[in-house]
Design a protein around this motif. Structure first.
Motif, short mmCIF file in Angstrom:
data_model
loop_
_atom_site.label_atom_id
_atom_site.label_comp_id
_atom_site.label_asym_id
_atom_site.label_seq_id
_atom_site.Cartn_x
_atom_site.Cartn_y
_atom_site.Cartn_z
N ASP A 30 0.81 -1.21 0.00
CA ASP A 30 0.00 0.00 0.00
C ASP A 30 0.84 1.27 0.00
OD1 ASP A 30 -2.32 -1.44 -0.05
OD2 ASP A 30 -2.58 -1.45 2.13
N PRO A 32 3.32 4.23 -1.28
CA PRO A 32 3.29 4.91 -2.59
C PRO A 32 4.35 4.40 -3.59
CG PRO A 32 3.44 6.51 -0.80
CD PRO A 32 3.53 5.15 -0.19
N ARG A 33 5.54 4.04 -3.10
CA ARG A 33 6.60 3.64 -4.03
C ARG A 33 6.27 2.35 -4.79
NH1 ARG A 33 12.70 4.01 -2.42
NH2 ARG A 33 12.49 5.98 -3.49
N ALA A 35 3.38 1.13 -5.53
CA ALA A 35 2.28 1.44 -6.46
C ALA A 35 2.79 2.20 -7.67
CB ALA A 35 1.20 2.24 -5.74
N ARG A 36 3.69 3.15 -7.44
CA ARG A 36 4.26 3.94 -8.54
C ARG A 36 5.10 3.05 -9.47
NH1 ARG A 36 3.78 7.98 -11.91
NH2 ARG A 36 5.70 9.12 -12.29
N VAL A 37 5.90 2.17 -8.88
CA VAL A 37 6.73 1.27 -9.68
C VAL A 37 5.84 0.35 -10.51
CG1 VAL A 37 8.31 -0.69 -9.54
CG2 VAL A 37 8.74 1.35 -8.18
N ASP A 39 2.82 0.97 -11.62
CA ASP A 39 2.22 1.77 -12.69
C ASP A 39 3.23 2.01 -13.81
OD1 ASP A 39 -0.17 1.90 -11.37
OD2 ASP A 39 0.19 3.90 -10.53
N LEU A 40 4.45 2.38 -13.46
CA LEU A 40 5.47 2.66 -14.48
C LEU A 40 5.90 1.39 -15.20
CD1 LEU A 40 7.66 5.29 -12.62
CD2 LEU A 40 5.99 5.69 -14.44
N THR A 42 4.06 -1.22 -15.83
CA THR A 42 3.00 -1.57 -16.76
C THR A 42 3.13 -0.78 -18.06
OG1 THR A 42 1.53 -2.04 -14.91
CG2 THR A 42 0.50 -1.70 -17.05
#
Length: 104
Positions: A30, A32-33, A35-37, A39-40, A42
């Motif tokens: 949960d 932020p890091r 989740a950001r990784v 997203d990037l 993908t």
């Protein structure tokens, strides 16, 4: 190693990675890091797939009607055209270039 052995080994590894995701504490995922990784990653994998499918032909790099079709699709997406218009425009571009003999 045969092809089927490689496929089965890759399947087992994917299943193990997926099972590992369920074992991780929820607060790790949960943050932020991660989740950001995710997203990037993908976006990067999708971009790589588009490039390989556009320029690849076996082991060679080929510039043909697919490159122009992806360019038209990018332009149509840039002007926020509906998805069906983007697909139809790209398909028409590739078909017309192949019909004209400019790209195989």
């Amino acid at each position: 190693m045969t092809l089927w052995t490689a496929v089965l080994a890759a399947s087992v590894i994917c299943l193990a990675l997926k099972a590992t995701g369920y074992l991780l504490p929820a607060h790790w995922l949960d943050a932020p890091r991660p989740a950001r990784v995710a997203d990037l990653l993908t976006v990067a994998l999708l971009a790589a797939l588009v490039v390989v499918q556009t320029l690849g032909a076996g082991q060679a790099v080929v510039v043909d009607a697919r490159v122009a079709a992806v360019g038209v699709a990018a332009l149509l997406l840039g002007v926020r055209a509906p998805f069906l218009v983007v697909v139809a425009g790209a398909a028409a571009t590739a078909a017309l270039l192949r019909l004209a003999g400019w790209a195989s």
